[in-house]
Each structure stands twice: as C-alpha cells, then as structure tokens.
Design an enzyme around this catalytic site. Structure first.
Site, mmCIF file in Angstrom:
data_model
loop_
_atom_site.group_PDB
_atom_site.id
_atom_site.type_symbol
_atom_site.label_atom_id
_atom_site.label_comp_id
_atom_site.label_asym_id
_atom_site.label_seq_id
_atom_site.Cartn_x
_atom_site.Cartn_y
_atom_site.Cartn_z
ATOM 1 N N LYS A 250 0.734 -7.010 12.761
ATOM 2 C CA LYS A 250 0.122 -6.104 11.782
ATOM 3 C C LYS A 250 0.101 -4.663 12.271
ATOM 4 C CE LYS A 250 -2.372 -9.931 9.956
ATOM 5 N NZ LYS A 250 -3.607 -10.532 9.470
ATOM 6 N N ASN A 251 1.047 -4.350 13.146
ATOM 7 C CA ASN A 251 1.134 -3.000 13.681
ATOM 8 C C ASN A 251 2.049 -2.160 12.793
ATOM 9 O OD1 ASN A 251 2.764 -0.988 15.147
ATOM 10 N ND2 ASN A 251 1.503 -1.531 16.911
#
Lengths: 634, 375
Positions: free
Chosen positions: B126-127
């Site tokens: 989720k970066n």
C-alpha cells in the site's frame, strides 16, 4: 429509558452480517463482528471482579467515596471501595493513572443523593432507571492515558521502527497536536516552540518554471513578479521573484515563453521535497499553535511561552504564503475530461479538468485537491487560476455508488470521499455532483452491528473512518442546513471567505440542488451518533492509552487522531452549534441539533473540530479572520 | 544487483565524499532513533543530492536507502533522475535533454527497476511511491506509442509491457483482491492501452474475481469501469440491459450482498439521465429498463422469501438491500404512485434498518415531497 444511558447493551444478533453465500468477505466481516462482540456486553451483567477491572483501567468512573453507604459488602466490592482488592492488581504507573482520573472527575457535579446502597445493589440486578447507579456504568474516555500516549511522541525520540514514517513527520506532529487540542491537553509553550522550529526545518524552497502568460494573468503572481518586485525577504513575506530568470527559455518543449519563480512547501522531513500531505499537516499544526495566541482574551489567554510559539507559527505562515501559492500552481495538471463534450459550445480542447500532483514527479489524486484547497482557504490564497477545472476533476471522481474514489473511476472510498466532499465545500460548488447519491453511500457505510464506519462497501469497520465518513456527513449537514440563525461555529468574521457561507450565514452563492426546493430542508447528521461514539469508546480505545482501528489492531497516532476527531464530530452538531457544554446534562436522546455525549459526560466531551479542516473550530475561525482581513488580500 | 553488496562499504565507495548529517535543529520534535545503517546511508545520499551527482553509485545508494524507507519520495525522485541522467549520457545527449532521455530507458534498465519495485512492493503493498515508480517508468513509453508515430514493432513492445504489468497486478490482487493501489494501477494500464480486446478481457478478469468472491466490491467497480471503456459516457441501451441483467443475477445469488444492487442502480440511473436530454427512443428504452428491473426485483423478492422462510419462523426474512434498491427504482420511475410507494417503503426501513433511521426518514420526506410536486 434510551440506550444512551447505558454503557453497553444493544448486542443485537439480527444486526449481524447476513449471507446466503459465504465468501472471503463475509468471513472477514463475521470475524470482525466476533471480535467486537465481547465489548458489547451488558455491564450490569458483568461479575464484580470484571467491573472492578474496568474501573481500575479507567473505563468506568471511579466510585464516589463520600456518598456511598458502606454498609453493604457487596456494594463496596462492586464499586471498588475495598482497599485490598483495588490495589493489588495495579502497577505503579497504572495506579498513578487511576488516581489522576479520580482527581479529574468531579463527582460533585452530579447531584448524587445519599442512598441506601443495599437497596441499590439489589436494584442493579433488575433493570435500573436510577440516575445514580447509571453513572457507574457510563463508559469513559481515557483522556489522560490518550494524552500521555501522544505526548510521548512530542517529547521523546520515536523508536527505530518509526523510520517508515520518516517522510511523514509533520503528520505525526499534527496527529498528536490535534489529539491533544481536542483533549484540552496541549503541551507547554516551550514544546510548541520546538514544534514550530521542527516544521520550519521541514520547509523546502524550489525553483518553479511557469508559462509567462499564466503568471501575467494571475492576481498574486503578476503582483509579485515584475522587475520592481522586492527580491529580498521582508519581515512579513518571502519573495517569489527571481531576477534575471525569465523569458524565452529554449528548454521549454512546448515552445512557450516561460519564467522561473521561487516556490516552496513543507516536506515529510528535513531536506525532503515539498509534498501536499505533510504540507497540509504542517499548515494545520501551525494553525493550531497560531490559533492559541489569537484567543488571547480574558480567561482564554495563554502564558508567555505559548504566546511566543503562536507568534512564531503565525509569522511562519505569513512568510511562506506566497511561495506556497507558486508551488500549488506548479502542481496543476490539466487533462481531458472523460465525457465527450456534450454541447457545441465547447471544443474538445476546452473539455478539460484539472487535478493536482501530490508533489513534483508524483501521483495525482483527489487528496491533493483537498490538501491544497484547505491550505489556500485558511491562508486566503484561493484564486480563479488556481481553481479552474478543479471542480470538474473532483466531480469526475464520483462513482456509480455515490461515493468518490481517488481518481476518476476508482472505487468509492471513505478517505477520498472526505477529500472530495470537503474540497467541494471549500469551493462552494456541489452543482456537478449527485448529492443524494453521495448521501446514501455515506449512510450505508455505518455498520449495523459494530456501529463504526467502514471505508468501502463490503469492507470492514475501522475507527479512523469515524472521522473520514462522519465528517463527510457533517459537511453535507452544513450544506443542507440553510436555516440556522446563529452559529458559534463562526463567530462574526471580518471578511468574506468562500467556504464560510453556508456556515452560520445565508449561502448566497450557487450551491446545491436544495436551492430549488421550496423551504430548504434540514437533513441533519444522518448517521447514528450513539452507535458511532459507542464503537469508538468501547472498541477503539486501548486501555493503556491511544486508539486503534479495531480491537485486534494495535494503537497508533493516526488512529488516535482520527478516532478522537470522529468522536468530536459525533458529539457536536455544527450547523446549529449550541454550546450547551456548560449544562452537563445527560441527553435523553441524540436530538439532531444538540451536543450529545455518549457515556460519561464529564470525561468524554472533547473539543469541537471543524469538519472541513479538522482543527478546532476556534482555531480555524481565528486563522480565517487573520488571513481574510482586507490587508491580507494581496 | 541494485544495491551494494555486503563487502562494499559505503565509506570506501564514497571515500571522496563528505557525508552530510541531517540538520534536525536543537530540540527536534517527533524525531526518530534511526539505525546506524540508515544514518550512514542517508548521510551519503544527502551529499549526492547536494552535489547533484547522478551517477551509478548514487543510483545504487538510492536502492539501499529505499530498502530502509520505501516511502521517501525524495529519494525515489532522485533515483529516477539518476536513471535518466545515466541513460542520456550513454546516448550522448546534452545535459537538460532529460525529457527525451526518459523515453530512452532501455528494457534491461526498466526490467531491473520493475524488479526493485516488486521486491519492495511485496512487504509494502500500500505504498504510493512504489506504485508511482512503476507508472513513472512506463508512462512515457505508453505516451510515445499513443502518438501513433511508432511502427508495429514498437507497439508490440508496448503491448508486451502492458501485458506483463497486468499480470504483475494480478498477482498482487491474488494476495489481496481489494488492494486499492493495484486496482488504480490496473485502471491506468487498461485505459492507456484503450483497445477493445483489453476492455473485454478486463470485464472477464473482474468476473472471475466475482466468481471467487461476489462481495468483492472492487471487482464490481472494475466491471463498471470496463463496461464504460474508462469513460463517463452513458452505455448504449443494449449494453445497459446486459449490465443490468448481470447485476440482477449477482443479486439473486445473494440478495444480502450490497454490491450488485448498487451496480444495478448505477446502471439504471445513468440511463434515466439520458431521458431529459435524449430522444424519444432513448426515453422509452430507459423506462422499459426500469420496469424490467422492477419486475425482476419483485420476482427475486418472492423467491427469496419463499426459500428463506422456514416452517418454524414466523418472521419474514429481511433484506434491506432489496428494499433499498426498490425504493431507488421507484424514485427513478418518478410518478406519484411510484413515489408514494417509495415513501412507504422508506418508512418501513426506519424500523427495519434502525441505524439509518434518520436517513430513511429523510428519504421518505423527499419522496413524499416529490410525489406532491409531480402530481
């Protein structure tokens, strides 16, 4: 007697997730409901030792020593008066906390009459309507523990594992500072000065190349970008003008005349590029601190150190304002709309919409639109060149479900929906979106069983959405409500600022579909305020301080901030804000236009946050007043 | 190998460089107790940034720093600048001609950086920065292809790259079928390619995910996106019927699933918007669609009630989603009778869906008001 008087109950099995077909989603949902279920027990049915434990950790109020008839052994035990059992299981630190709690809870406020405790103890076994014993079952916000948890971040270095947040330091500062402001536990002025210094160290200036004609058309840029512009930094404002750096640059691939200006913003850490997210956090944190100094009247005045911090914070904002504007302009990205031009009045070239990048060479999504508009509203930097095409981009992010995604066509999501809804409010333009559809989506995000909000359809409850979704609802409430006659949300402000109309004043500009209906209707906060507060207080609180996503997740600063912010939203109704906090009354039910506190009123009522900015309304009002005064228009 | 090996000490590789410490000021707030490795790496990186040295060793240093903090967007940006500088210098371009160099990254370079992104992305799904890096590298290539000046050979190359990216995203979705970044990246890929074949494949991709989990709302959303070919133009009446029926079948599988109902209402609402603007044929088609959907809904309700009511239960099985969709359809129908019925149904939901009682009370009020207005 309504549910609000009791700390718990409402474990309604019929509210659990139903399915004809099991799947990964339904399994996860069921697991989450199972995880929350233990917190929804009826306190009155709990055995004495568990009740005692809840008191010891501070989730239930301490007993009122002076007013209890101590004849009944059972009563003593229930209420934790028995010295030997109360001290043995507490660590020294916890004991400190409990003592602290007792000091802060002023039980004399409630008119507890002396009662026959034996009779009362018996009554507790059956349904009790009595105010006195009800008090003992009202769940508490662990104010001091939460304050201690976030305060530590401001005083001591964070452990090495926090390196993953090394590009989000202004965020950590804002999450902690705002939490403390809501809890009325801000740190001393010397620490606030340190905060301002640290944020200042996160500032980065950058050279920006803009089309010359764009600069000439812009009210701010044209004023400050000509040969006679002051290149030196005045005491008030850093200059954007770079002499000898203009015109006919052959490096422009488009062949247009360009010029260079000095822009800048806050980055995630020292020496990091300017970025909208930490920038937003930094500006908000500075507004909180600056706001403290602007409330310097009478009993609200602050000490010298805090005043100094406030002056520094305000000065920093004023100094960097123009460079921020230059940087915002440089982040604009115009693209074709996704709808074919429907009228002959518009060419395909004109059929565009404009998003913003989060940083140079960075992603474009609706968060950037919101972060920038939030900053430009507070600092009075909103201009037509800045906002052209922006509402069209935001509107394009609305999906078939009614909520908004991060980019056009991505899934409706709570965080992005909040950004879109708040940004549109700041732009005062809901004409391009389907408000009823949005309202329905928001309403459906509250989970029947858990009471908190989820971020997306068929996903799980998460405490942070208490704010993202709850505040989305609150912003819509401001939109629908045109009939308030007074509002302490905005005390009289000196200048017009676009977002503020609709909050306490007649909304003159075109705003919504509601205009057409005769007699604008008051929709109110359309979510269940009781159940949201219940989720936050029962499921999201960590007994050691801090708040979390859900019981199985660990506490963190982000969730502490947004759970508390959501709690604030649920407690206060801002469209017709009445500060009846002095009355300390228990509300019989969550009437639409009253402040409503679930559980223990004394411990649980926190400051009112502004749904568009998420800083206390006192701060936003004062900051808006400063920057929207006529002298600050240039 | 994109970062230094164990034997290669930074102090040796950067012997000629003076490391620059982070200037935290006197009493920094929210400071972090960095590991010594992190401090050393970043000290040298700051030196590279200051000197603007976009070299091979600087490039490798960025990989090391990103390993330690993959969210440092400044380092990602510098890494890309190093890539472009190295590519343009190898092509003997002038300094400052980086815009052209961007599209000149060779396949090996691209592949290596995709692998770096995949490696870092695994533990950090989720970066934002990692996903953006993939996009930043691919975007110029896709854009060059779309200008249509390239020959078939290059287009095959582009098609391959897109296919490879799509399969990477598929593996991420395998682990988490709702990863928001993954879906967003996928939408960008398919929209950039914009071929009929890919739009159809995408609908099928979404469908497969829904076979596995009908409650994957992201997949429902992707289907809506694919059906519209990434535009916001309304579907043709024929396509709208197909999609509406797909949604109804989805609802029939499990009416308690909110996703297909919202999909249905989305499709129908879009068609009714055409009523105001369009011609009589469109108008008739939209009305027919609403009627068809309502008929199907009522049928579904009967089946549902019959199959779920047990002999011993006296209560009628309750499906709020179904009623909610019914209310929406009746409101879209927009005549006094349907609006009154919608209002009555909304009134029922005040008690049946108590958490949303205020919302349903408002809906009821709105429907009654509209009913009065239209009569």
């Amino acid at each position: 007697m309504s549910d609000s008087h009791y700390a718990t109950t409402i474990t309604n099995e019929s509210d659990r997730c139903r399915f004809l077909v099991e799947s990964e989603t339904s399994q996860l949902q069921t697991d989450t409901e199972d995880e929350c279920a233990p917190f929804f027990v009826s306190l009155q049915d709990l055995p004495a030792d568990q009740l005692l434990h809840l008191q010891q950790v501070g989730l239930l109020p301490p007993s009122s020593k002076q007013q209890v008839n101590t004849n009944s052994a059972k009563a003593r035990q229930l209420l934790g008066l028995d010295e030997s059992s109360s001290s043995s299981s507490l660590s020294a630190a916890e004991e400190e906390d409990v003592v602290g709690l007792e000091e802060t809870v002023d039980v004399s406020v409630l008119s507890l009459e002396e009662k026959d405790m034996d009779a009362e103890a018996e009554e507790e076994e059956t349904k009790v309507d009595d105010d006195d014993s009800v008090y003992y079952y009202q769940v508490c916000l662990l104010r001091e523990k939460h304050a201690a948890f976030v305060t530590r971040a401001l005083f001591a270095p964070l452990p090495a594992g926090y390196v993953s947040l090394d590009s989000s330091r202004p965020w950590i500062i804002y999450w902690c500072l705002h939490s403390l402001d809501l809890l009325d536990r801000l740190p001393p002025g010397t620490k606030l000065q340190g905060v301002v210094h640290t944020l200042q160290a996160c500032w980065t200036s950058t050279t920006v190349t803009l089309d010359t004609c764009l600069v000439q058309r812009d009210p701010f840029l044209s004023l400050h970008s000509h040969p006679n512009s002051d290149t030196t930094t005045t005491t008030d404002m850093d200059s954007i003008w770079i002499p000898d750096a203009s015109s006919s640059s052959s490096s422009s691939s488009s062949g247009r005349d360009t010029m260079q200006l000095r822009g800048g913003g806050f980055g995630g850490g020292i020496g990091q590029m300017a970025h909208c997210a930490p920038g937003y956090a930094a500006v908000l944190a500075l507004c909180i601190i600056a706001g403290l100094g602007l409330r310097d009247k009478g009993e609200e005045s602050c000490d010298e150190e805090t005043k100094e911090a406030a002056v520094m914070a305000l000065a920093l904002l004023k100094r960097k304002r123009l460079q921020l504007y230059v940087w915002f302009i440089s982040l604009r990205h115009t693209m074709p709309r996704l709808t074919t031009a429907t009228t002959t009045m518009m060419t395909e070239e004109e059929n565009t919409m404009t998003g913003f990048r989060m940083h140079h060479d960075g992603e474009i999504d609706v968060r950037a639109s919101y972060c920038i508009l939030c900053m430009t509203t507070l600092l009075n930097l909103t201009t037509e060149p800045l906002t052209e095409g922006v509402v069209e981009y935001i509107a394009a992010c609305q999906t078939h479900e009614g909520g908004f995604g991060g980019e056009p066509h991505t899934e409706a999501h709570g965080g992005y929906t909040y950004c879109a809804v708040a940004a549109l409010k700041l732009l005062n333009d809901y004409n391009h979106v389907d408000v009823p559809s949005l309202t329905g989506w928001l309403a459906r995000r509250q989970m029947s069983y858990e009471g908190g909000f989820s971020g997306r359809c068929n996903k799980l409850v998460d405490g942070c959405y208490s704010f993202w979704q709850g505040a989305g609802m609150a912003v819509l409430d401001l939109l629908y409500d045109k009939q308030q006659h007074h509002s302490s949300l905005g005390e009289q402000t000196t200048g017009p600022h676009p977002f503020d109309s609709g909050v306490g004043e007649e909304n003159e500009s075109s705003s919504s579909l509601m205009d057409e209906k005769a007699g604008s209707k008051r929709a109110g906060l359309l979510f269940d305020r009781t159940l949201l507060q219940r989720y936050i207080l029962l499921c999201a609180q960590d007994v050691n301080g801090g708040l979390r996503d859900k019981p199985s997740k660990p506490r963190d600063f982000y969730h502490t901030c947004y759970n508390l912010s959501g709690l604030s939203i649920a407690q206060h109704v801002l469209s017709s804000h009445e500060s009846n906090t002095g009355s300390m009354e228990k509300n019989d039910d969550n009437e639409d236009d009253k402040t409503f506190v679930y559980g223990n009123v004394e411990t649980n009522l926190i400051g009112a946050t502004h749904p568009c900015f998420n800083i206390r309304i006192e701060r936003s009002t004062d900051i808006l007043n400063v920057f929207h005064k006529k002298e600050t228009q240039t | 190998m994109s970062s230094f090996g164990e034997e290669e000490k930074l102090a040796v590789i950067f012997a000629d460089v003076t490391p620059i410490e982070q200037n935290d000021g006197e009493h920094p707030v929210c400071s972090i107790d960095y590991s010594p490795v992190f401090v050393e790496s970043m000290n040298y990186l700051r030196a590279m940034l200051k000197a603007d040295e976009r070299s091979e060793r600087a490039l490798q240093l960025t990989a090391q720093c990103l390993q330690l903090n993959p969210a440092n967007y400044t380092v990602w940006h510098f890494r890309r600048r190093c890539l472009y500088a190295l590519a343009s210098s190898s092509l003997n371009h002038e300094d400052g001609k980086e815009e052209e160099a961007i599209s000149c990254l060779d396949d090996d370079t691209l592949e290596r950086d995709f692998q770096l992104a995949s490696r870092l992305g695994g533990p950090n799904p989720k970066n934002y920065q990692i996903w953006y890096h993939r996009r930043a590298l691919l975007e110029p290539i896709l854009m060059t292809a779309n200008t249509g000046t390239e020959g078939t050979a290059n287009n095959t190359n582009v098609t391959d790259k897109i296919a490879k990216e799509l399969s990477y995203v598929a593996t991420v979705l395998q682990k988490d079928g709702k990863n928001y970044h993954a879906w967003s990246h996928r939408q960008w890929l398919v929209r950039s390619a914009n071929t009929d074949a890919l739009w159809e494949e995408e609908k099928e991709f979404a469908n497969e995910l829904l076979m596995y989990d009908p409650r994957n709302n992201s997949a429902w959303n992707q289907r809506f996106f694919a059906a519209h070919h990434g535009t916001k133009n309304p579907l043709s009446a024929a396509d709208a019927w197909k999609e509406a029926h797909y949604a109804i079948r989805g609802a029939a599988v499990d009416p308690y699933n909110e996703s297909p109902w919202r999909y249905l209402i989305g499709i129908v609402k879009e068609q009714t918007r055409a009523i105001d603007l369009g011609n009589e044929m469109q108008k008739a088609a939209a009305i027919e669609l609403i009627q068809e959907c309502e008929t199907e809904l009522v049928k579904l309700q009967e089946v549902f009630e019959t199959t779920t009511t047990s002999e011993h239960s006296t209560s009628v099985p309750d499906c709020v989603n179904l009623t909610s969709a019914h209310i929406d359809l009746l409101e879209l129908k927009g005549n006094p009778t349907s609006l009154d019925m919608a209002a009555d149904l909304a009134h029922d939901l005040i008690t049946r869906d108590a958490i949303r009682r205020k919302y349903w009370a408002w809906r009821e009020e709105e429907c009654r008001a509209s009913s009065v207005e239209t009569s």
